[in-house]
Design a protein around this motif. Structure first.
Motif, PDB file in Angstrom:
ATOM      1  N   GLN A   1     -11.077   4.577  -4.886  1.00  0.00           N
ATOM      2  CA  GLN A   1      -9.914   4.820  -4.020  1.00  0.00           C
ATOM      3  C   GLN A   1     -10.202   5.974  -3.039  1.00  0.00           C
ATOM      4  O   GLN A   1      -9.861   5.900  -1.857  1.00  0.00           O
ATOM      5  CB  GLN A   1      -8.716   5.150  -4.914  1.00  0.00           C
ATOM      6  N   THR A  47     -12.846   4.786  -0.484  1.00  0.00           N
ATOM      7  CA  THR A  47     -12.216   3.833   0.440  1.00  0.00           C
ATOM      8  C   THR A  47     -11.330   4.557   1.438  1.00  0.00           C
ATOM      9  O   THR A  47     -11.314   4.231   2.624  1.00  0.00           O
ATOM     10  CB  THR A  47     -11.374   2.810  -0.367  1.00  0.00           C
ATOM     11  N   ASN A  48     -10.590   5.557   0.978  1.00  0.00           N
ATOM     12  CA  ASN A  48      -9.725   6.308   1.891  1.00  0.00           C
ATOM     13  C   ASN A  48     -10.550   7.016   2.968  1.00  0.00           C
ATOM     14  O   ASN A  48     -10.236   6.938   4.159  1.00  0.00           O
ATOM     15  CB  ASN A  48      -8.872   7.312   1.102  1.00  0.00           C
ATOM     16  N   ASP A  76       1.638   6.656  -6.796  1.00  0.00           N
ATOM     17  CA  ASP A  76       0.525   7.535  -7.201  1.00  0.00           C
ATOM     18  C   ASP A  76       0.929   8.989  -7.036  1.00  0.00           C
ATOM     19  O   ASP A  76       0.720   9.812  -7.926  1.00  0.00           O
ATOM     20  CB  ASP A  76      -0.703   7.287  -6.308  1.00  0.00           C
ATOM     21  N   ARG A 133       0.838  -1.213   0.000  1.00  0.00           N
ATOM     22  CA  ARG A 133       0.000   0.000   0.000  1.00  0.00           C
ATOM     23  C   ARG A 133       0.866   1.254   0.000  1.00  0.00           C
ATOM     24  O   ARG A 133       0.602   2.215  -0.724  1.00  0.00           O
ATOM     25  CB  ARG A 133      -0.919   0.014   1.235  1.00  0.00           C
ATOM     26  N   ASP A 165       0.967   4.077  -2.880  1.00  0.00           N
ATOM     27  CA  ASP A 165       0.682   5.488  -2.566  1.00  0.00           C
ATOM     28  C   ASP A 165       1.818   6.385  -3.042  1.00  0.00           C
ATOM     29  O   ASP A 165       1.586   7.447  -3.636  1.00  0.00           O
ATOM     30  CB  ASP A 165       0.499   5.670  -1.050  1.00  0.00           C
ATOM     31  N   ASP A 204     -12.032   3.290 -10.703  1.00  0.00           N
ATOM     32  CA  ASP A 204     -11.026   2.801  -9.746  1.00  0.00           C
ATOM     33  C   ASP A 204     -10.559   3.929  -8.851  1.00  0.00           C
ATOM     34  O   ASP A 204     -10.361   3.752  -7.646  1.00  0.00           O
ATOM     35  CB  ASP A 204      -9.810   2.218 -10.481  1.00  0.00           C
ATOM     36  N   ARG A 205     -10.381   5.105  -9.443  1.00  0.00           N
ATOM     37  CA  ARG A 205      -9.855   6.238  -8.675  1.00  0.00           C
ATOM     38  C   ARG A 205     -10.907   6.804  -7.731  1.00  0.00           C
ATOM     39  O   ARG A 205     -10.591   7.224  -6.624  1.00  0.00           O
ATOM     40  CB  ARG A 205      -9.342   7.316  -9.627  1.00  0.00           C
TER      41      ARG A 205
END
Ligand code: ADP
Length: 207
Positions: A84, A87-88, A25, A18, A22, A80-81
């Protein structure tokens, strides 16, 4: 004993993966090389999938995860983004919630006709002086009282960049000791085609 060691090794490997993802990204965002694969995608399913995938984490933390029912909607997004980002926000809300509390996800349309997603928790809250800083990379709130809460301070910086790349806004309202509401908007959305074309239904934003 071997089982225990393997579980620790697996958890640590996941944490490192992860962290690396990160960092990658963020490096791509800073180099303006994070391409978004945007198109019209089901939004309601994406919210439901995000909630379902975090039920395990919520159970482990003895936190209840709730979502108000949503009409079938689509958004112009990179699914997907956007997942993300959701989810964060949800995993932070779970992480900073005391046991037996509820984390609540709510979606509505703003008066500027954007889709607004809000994640509300009843955790420790975030002091006003930290509220801007936590969206910067590697920054964490200064009042962390729980040494077991681990993190990298990258999630919100990435979420902010992703939301802004979608043309939306991200922010929060928080009262120390009462909890936080993180929100973001997506400007391009519409009700599902069938619903939009059904007699008497609301017209779609994109129509
Ligand atoms: P991480 O959670 O990995 O530290 P984030 O960028 O996602 O990184 O969050 C940055 C910081 O913002 C957290 O370390 C925490 O101090 C604060 N924070 C984020 N969400 C919440 C929340 N729901 N309640 C309280 N503090 C929060």
């Amino acid at each position: 004993m071997a089982d225990n060691l393997l579980t620790i090794a697996e958890n640590e490997t996941d944490r490192l993966i992860r962290l690396i993802n990160d960092l990658l990204d963020l490096a791509k965002i800073e180099a303006r090389k994070l391409p978004l694969h945007q198109n019209w995608h089901p939004f309601t399913e994406l919210v439901n999938t995000s909630i379902a995938s975090l039920q395990g984490l919520a159970q482990q933390a003895s936190v209840k995860l709730e979502c108000d029912p949503l009409p079938p909607m689509e958004a112009y997004m990179d699914p997907d983004r956007v997942q993300q980002v959701i989810t964060n926000l949800l995993s932070n809300a779970i992480k900073f919630s005391p046991k037996d509390q509820t984390v609540h996800l709510h979606c509505e349309v703003t008066d500027k006709n954007a889709l607004l997603v809000t994640v509300r928790d009843h955790g420790r809250g975030i002091a006003p002086e930290d509220q801007e800083a936590i969206f910067q990379k590697f920054r964490q709130a200064t009042n962390s009282r729980n040494p077991l809460v681990k993190g990298t301070g990258l999630g919100l910086a990435i979420a902010k960049a992703l939301v802004e790349q979608h043309g939306g806004e991200i922010g929060l309202r928080s009262v120390v000791g009462e909890g936080s509401s993180f929100y973001f908007t997506l400007p391009e959305w519409r009700y599902n085609q069938q619903r939009a074309s059904a007699p008497g239904s609301e017209t779609s934003k994109a129509a």
